[in-house]
Scaffold this active site. Sequence first.
Site, PDB file in Angstrom:
ATOM      1  CB  ALA A   9     -10.031   3.879 -19.104  1.00 38.46           C
TER       2      ALA A   9
ATOM      3  CE  LYS B  24     -21.280   8.910 -21.249  1.00 40.55           C
ATOM      4  NZ  LYS B  24     -20.165   8.572 -20.346  1.00 40.55           N
TER       5      LYS B  24
ATOM      6  NE  ARG C  40     -13.172  11.359 -15.623  1.00 42.26           N
ATOM      7  CZ  ARG C  40     -12.834  10.503 -16.567  1.00 42.26           C
ATOM      8  NH1 ARG C  40     -12.273   9.345 -16.248  1.00 42.26           N
ATOM      9  NH2 ARG C  40     -13.048  10.766 -17.850  1.00 42.26           N
TER      10      ARG C  40
ATOM     11  CD  GLU D 266     -15.283  16.100 -21.807  1.00 44.89           C
ATOM     12  OE1 GLU D 266     -15.857  17.207 -21.785  1.00 44.89           O
ATOM     13  OE2 GLU D 266     -14.212  15.902 -22.397  1.00 44.89           O
TER      14      GLU D 266
END
Length: 337
Positions: free
Chosen positions: A144, A195, A259, A285
């Site tokens: 981002a 991924k 992350r 995620e």
Amino acid sequence: MRIAVLGAGAWGTALAISAARRQGSSVVLWARDHEQAAAMQQARENRRYLAGLPFPAPLQVVSGSLGTVVAGDQAPDLVVIGSPMAALRGMLATLRDVRVPVAWLCKGFEAPQADGTGGLLGHEIRAQVAPGLLAGVLSGPSFAQEVARGQPTALVAASEHEVVREALVAAFHSPSLRVYANDDIVGVEVGGAVKNVLAIATGLCDGLDLGLNARAALVTRGLAEMTRLGLALGARADTFMGLSGLGDLVLTATGDLSRNRRVGQLLAQGLSLQQAIDSLGHVAEGVYSARTVVQRARALGVEMPISEGVVALLEGKLAPAQAVATLMGRDPKVEAL
């Protein structure tokens, strides 16, 4: 072009900033929390997630009823859902009667629910709760912060509907952000989901200081796992050699802003899973998708040993060094998908 981005996290905000830089665009960024929306509108930046990156003038931040954002005289030409995977089902149900193209940004499998539902990719959720919606996903290798800064990035607009692909290209393609169209939404979503799980494995590898050889092996064999699952779900093999497959895997498995990779590194340092999650301040995620990836693979008879190892690690069944030893101790194989 009028664009509504629903969700003011880092990724939703970054794409709203990017779209608002395009001449002729009008962008509304919707935040669930009224105070957060007011603070961003006044400061003209998202200080929580993207501090120091100012909003272009065409970007306005709002809150309140979604109905007022996606309908009426100022209804958008494109709606983009920037929520985490856990909220996608509810958002799609709310937007089921919207007649303009809708796309989501989240990557992963929905967590299984107590009533036996869940465990689905975004396009599968859409088929259940909003079958008439013209929808797709915007995915690919992207952090981002870099998109918000205007650094060069390439993404994939995937949908079975040509009008959705065209709307995403029109909204986001720019000198700093290339958007490629793809009709293989299954492959694009599998790549985006798996991924994240593989990035946890490579983070573990890096955290244990196993070396670059080990990382390369994990990325390569991880790509094979991803492709096997995708093919079993109906995807095309060539999709996994593109941006949403190999591209996103390389970025997430090696980038310091990842992350999911960070979770693996922290587990290698001896932190518990909860401590690792708490230290991030953002959603990873892969932690929530790993079990579902393995469950879907088992149901299809697809072998995914790296993903299996990640799940065993996350569930505390294997220590970091044991997870590596288990993978290295597998019987010899012929290199193939």
